[in-house]
Design an enzyme around this catalytic site. Structure first.
Site, PDB file in Angstrom:
ATOM      1  N   LYS A  14       0.834  -1.217   0.000  1.00  9.23           N
ATOM      2  CA  LYS A  14       0.000   0.000   0.000  1.00  9.23           C
ATOM      3  C   LYS A  14       0.865   1.264   0.000  1.00  9.23           C
ATOM      4  O   LYS A  14       0.682   2.144  -0.835  1.00  9.23           O
ATOM      5  CB  LYS A  14      -0.903   0.061   1.249  1.00  9.23           C
ATOM      6  CG  LYS A  14      -1.816  -1.117   1.462  1.00  9.23           C
ATOM      7  CD  LYS A  14      -2.668  -0.941   2.713  1.00  9.23           C
ATOM      8  CE  LYS A  14      -1.861  -0.866   3.994  1.00  9.23           C
ATOM      9  NZ  LYS A  14      -1.336  -2.149   4.478  1.00  9.23           N
ATOM     10  N   ARG A  89      -9.227   1.419   8.748  1.00  4.05           N
ATOM     11  CA  ARG A  89      -8.775   0.105   9.181  1.00  4.05           C
ATOM     12  C   ARG A  89      -9.862  -0.634   9.958  1.00  4.05           C
ATOM     13  O   ARG A  89      -9.672  -1.786  10.334  1.00  4.05           O
ATOM     14  CB  ARG A  89      -7.553   0.274  10.069  1.00  4.05           C
ATOM     15  CG  ARG A  89      -6.224   0.240   9.253  1.00  4.05           C
ATOM     16  CD  ARG A  89      -5.296  -0.581   9.945  1.00  4.05           C
ATOM     17  NE  ARG A  89      -3.961  -0.897   9.624  1.00  4.05           N
ATOM     18  CZ  ARG A  89      -2.997  -0.269   9.006  1.00  4.05           C
ATOM     19  NH1 ARG A  89      -3.177   0.881   8.457  1.00  4.05           N
ATOM     20  NH2 ARG A  89      -1.813  -0.801   8.907  1.00  4.05           N
ATOM     21  N   ARG A 128      11.967  -5.588   5.027  1.00  2.67           N
ATOM     22  CA  ARG A 128      12.007  -4.171   5.379  1.00  2.67           C
ATOM     23  C   ARG A 128      12.693  -3.961   6.730  1.00  2.67           C
ATOM     24  O   ARG A 128      13.339  -2.929   6.942  1.00  2.67           O
ATOM     25  CB  ARG A 128      10.587  -3.590   5.398  1.00  2.67           C
ATOM     26  CG  ARG A 128      10.584  -2.099   5.676  1.00  2.67           C
ATOM     27  CD  ARG A 128       9.255  -1.442   5.408  1.00  2.67           C
ATOM     28  NE  ARG A 128       8.204  -1.976   6.260  1.00  2.67           N
ATOM     29  CZ  ARG A 128       6.914  -1.640   6.150  1.00  2.67           C
ATOM     30  NH1 ARG A 128       6.542  -0.794   5.216  1.00  2.67           N
ATOM     31  NH2 ARG A 128       6.025  -2.161   6.957  1.00  2.67           N
ATOM     32  N   ARG A 134      11.686   0.238  11.844  1.00  3.82           N
ATOM     33  CA  ARG A 134      10.317   0.042  12.351  1.00  3.82           C
ATOM     34  C   ARG A 134      10.257  -1.134  13.314  1.00  3.82           C
ATOM     35  O   ARG A 134      10.485  -2.278  12.918  1.00  3.82           O
ATOM     36  CB  ARG A 134       9.359  -0.183  11.175  1.00  3.82           C
ATOM     37  CG  ARG A 134       8.941   1.124  10.529  1.00  3.82           C
ATOM     38  CD  ARG A 134       7.963   0.909   9.422  1.00  3.82           C
ATOM     39  NE  ARG A 134       6.757   0.193   9.817  1.00  3.82           N
ATOM     40  CZ  ARG A 134       5.650   0.167   9.098  1.00  3.82           C
ATOM     41  NH1 ARG A 134       5.595   0.830   7.971  1.00  3.82           N
ATOM     42  NH2 ARG A 134       4.607  -0.508   9.501  1.00  3.82           N
TER      43      ARG A 134
HETATM   44  P1  B4P Z   1       3.954  -1.835   2.353  1.00  2.00           P
HETATM   45  O1  B4P Z   1       2.891  -2.859   2.289  1.00  2.00           O
HETATM   46  O2  B4P Z   1       3.939  -0.756   1.335  1.00  2.00           O
HETATM   47  O3  B4P Z   1       3.914  -1.393   3.855  1.00  2.00           O
HETATM   48  P2  B4P Z   1       2.914  -0.421   4.605  1.00  2.00           P
HETATM   49  O4  B4P Z   1       2.019   0.322   3.697  1.00  2.00           O
HETATM   50  O5  B4P Z   1       3.809   0.401   5.411  1.00  2.00           O
HETATM   51  O6  B4P Z   1       1.957  -1.367   5.431  1.00  2.00           O
HETATM   52  P3  B4P Z   1       1.691  -1.547   6.976  1.00  2.00           P
HETATM   53  O7  B4P Z   1       0.298  -2.068   7.064  1.00  2.00           O
HETATM   54  O8  B4P Z   1       2.765  -2.426   7.505  1.00  2.00           O
HETATM   55  O9  B4P Z   1       1.905  -0.169   7.712  1.00  2.00           O
HETATM   56  P4  B4P Z   1       1.066   1.085   8.209  1.00  2.00           P
HETATM   57  O10 B4P Z   1       2.068   2.165   8.194  1.00  2.00           O
HETATM   58  O11 B4P Z   1      -0.188   1.325   7.441  1.00  2.00           O
HETATM   59  O12 B4P Z   1       5.428  -2.455   2.165  1.00  2.00           O
HETATM   60  C1  B4P Z   1       6.007  -3.412   2.990  1.00  2.00           C
HETATM   61  C2  B4P Z   1       7.384  -3.830   2.430  1.00  2.00           C
HETATM   62  O13 B4P Z   1       7.209  -4.580   1.234  1.00  2.00           O
HETATM   63  C3  B4P Z   1       8.317  -2.693   2.050  1.00  2.00           C
HETATM   64  O14 B4P Z   1       9.618  -2.991   2.487  1.00  2.00           O
HETATM   65  C4  B4P Z   1       8.294  -2.645   0.524  1.00  2.00           C
HETATM   66  O15 B4P Z   1       9.503  -2.200  -0.036  1.00  2.00           O
HETATM   67  C5  B4P Z   1       8.049  -4.095   0.195  1.00  2.00           C
HETATM   68  N1  B4P Z   1       7.319  -4.279  -1.053  1.00  2.00           N
HETATM   69  C6  B4P Z   1       6.207  -3.622  -1.450  1.00  2.00           C
HETATM   70  N2  B4P Z   1       5.792  -4.076  -2.637  1.00  2.00           N
HETATM   71  C7  B4P Z   1       6.666  -5.083  -3.001  1.00  2.00           C
HETATM   72  C8  B4P Z   1       6.774  -5.954  -4.130  1.00  2.00           C
HETATM   73  N3  B4P Z   1       5.899  -5.910  -5.160  1.00  2.00           N
HETATM   74  N4  B4P Z   1       7.762  -6.873  -4.150  1.00  2.00           N
HETATM   75  C9  B4P Z   1       8.663  -6.924  -3.148  1.00  2.00           C
HETATM   76  N5  B4P Z   1       8.628  -6.111  -2.052  1.00  2.00           N
HETATM   77  C10 B4P Z   1       7.644  -5.192  -1.989  1.00  2.00           C
HETATM   78  O16 B4P Z   1       0.620   0.739   9.705  1.00  2.00           O
HETATM   79  C11 B4P Z   1       1.536   0.525  10.762  1.00  2.00           C
HETATM   80  C12 B4P Z   1       0.800   0.520  12.117  1.00  2.00           C
HETATM   81  O17 B4P Z   1       0.208   1.833  12.385  1.00  2.00           O
HETATM   82  C13 B4P Z   1      -0.396  -0.437  12.266  1.00  2.00           C
HETATM   83  O18 B4P Z   1       0.005  -1.745  12.616  1.00  2.00           O
HETATM   84  C14 B4P Z   1      -1.237   0.274  13.381  1.00  2.00           C
HETATM   85  O19 B4P Z   1      -0.703   0.020  14.651  1.00  2.00           O
HETATM   86  C15 B4P Z   1      -1.043   1.752  13.082  1.00  2.00           C
HETATM   87  N6  B4P Z   1      -2.118   2.318  12.230  1.00  2.00           N
HETATM   88  C16 B4P Z   1      -1.923   2.874  10.991  1.00  2.00           C
HETATM   89  N7  B4P Z   1      -3.092   3.298  10.485  1.00  2.00           N
HETATM   90  C17 B4P Z   1      -4.051   3.006  11.412  1.00  2.00           C
HETATM   91  C18 B4P Z   1      -5.467   3.195  11.451  1.00  2.00           C
HETATM   92  N8  B4P Z   1      -6.126   3.754  10.419  1.00  2.00           N
HETATM   93  N9  B4P Z   1      -6.144   2.774  12.544  1.00  2.00           N
HETATM   94  C19 B4P Z   1      -5.500   2.212  13.568  1.00  2.00           C
HETATM   95  N10 B4P Z   1      -4.171   1.993  13.603  1.00  2.00           N
HETATM   96  C20 B4P Z   1      -3.442   2.388  12.536  1.00  2.00           C
END
Ligand code: B4P
Length: 191
Positions: A14, A89, A128, A134
């Site tokens: 995402k 979420r 990552r 993180r």
């Molecule tokens: P991504 O999947 O892009 O990671 P993300 O968006 O940061 O997802 P995540 O759900 O973990 O985090 P968020 O910040 O929303 O990429 C992951 C890895 O994969 C990267 O290293 C990337 O390079 C790699 N990658 C991507 N595509 C690839 C491909 N095609 N091939 C190979 N590698 C690839 O949330 C973090 C925390 O914040 C949550 O757990 C929660 O505690 C809190 N939070 C955030 N929003 C919230 C909400 N709305 N409500 C409540 N809590 C919330």
């Protein structure tokens, strides 16, 4: 103004895809994860409270992220729309977002859902962890908990949005560029 949700489990890409899509289509990228991590990095009172919740892989309270998003929407100018990454979420956050947009004469226009195998999610997040500081990526038990929390609390939003004709699944397996092309094809029809 177009409003698009980028949706999928942790590690589905995402955040990675949102940065590229926002630039290409002149959308404002709103990532609640990034906003929360910025609070933690700034050492704010809110950041201190949210840090322990996030490091366990749990969701922070709905009202915290709803307030953050409302503030960003109200202070934005000059974009073609919003790309919501990691928000909503929960179904409660989805309803709050709809109400927030409706009050401003807008609506959710599409929900793009990245489908990725479980093992690939874990592999990406562990990968990552080696490159970033993180804490929620460092421990496989926390990664599994984030995926479980997604299945239990976040995935029900798909049924809610499918009923409204917003659900658009996208194959999230492959290279970053391949997935970007798939998503761009969908966005060209919307923006
Ligand atoms: P991504 O999947 O892009 O990671 P993300 O968006 O940061 O997802 P995540 O759900 O973990 O985090 P968020 O910040 O929303 O990429 C992951 C890895 O994969 C990267 O290293 C990337 O390079 C790699 N990658 C991507 N595509 C690839 C491909 N095609 N091939 C190979 N590698 C690839 O949330 C973090 C925390 O914040 C949550 O757990 C929660 O505690 C809190 N939070 C955030 N929003 C919230 C909400 N709305 N409500 C409540 N809590 C919330």
């Amino acid at each position: 103004m177009v409003n698009i949700l980028i949706f999928g489990p942790p590690g589905s890409g995402k955040g990675t895809q949102s940065v590229k899509l926002a630039e290409k289509f002149n959308l404002l990228h709103l990532s609640t994860g990034d906003m929360l991590r910025a609070e933690i990095a700034a050492g704010s009172e809110l950041g201190k409270k949210m840090s322990s919740i996030m490091s366990k892989g749990e969701l922070v309270p709905d009202e915290v992220v709803i307030e953050m998003i409302a503030g960003k929407i109200d202070h934005s100018t000059g974009t073609a729309g919003f790309l919501f990454d990691g928000f909503p979420r929960t179904v409660a956050q989805t309803i709050a977002l709809e109400e927030m947009l409706n009050r401003r004469g807008m609506k959710i226009d599409s929900m793009l859902v990245l489908d990725v195998d479980h093992d690939e999610l874990v592999k990406r997040l562990i990968g990552r962890a080696e490159l970033s500081d993180r804490p929620d990526d460092r421990d496989t038990a926390v990664i599994e908990n984030r995926i479980d929390v997604y299945r239990e609390k976040t995935e029900p939003i798909i049924a809610y949005c499918r009923d409204k004709g917003l659900y658009q699944p996208v194959n999230g397996m492959g290279t970053i560029d391949e997935i970007f092309e798939r998503l761009s094809g969908r966005l060209r029809q919307l923006v």
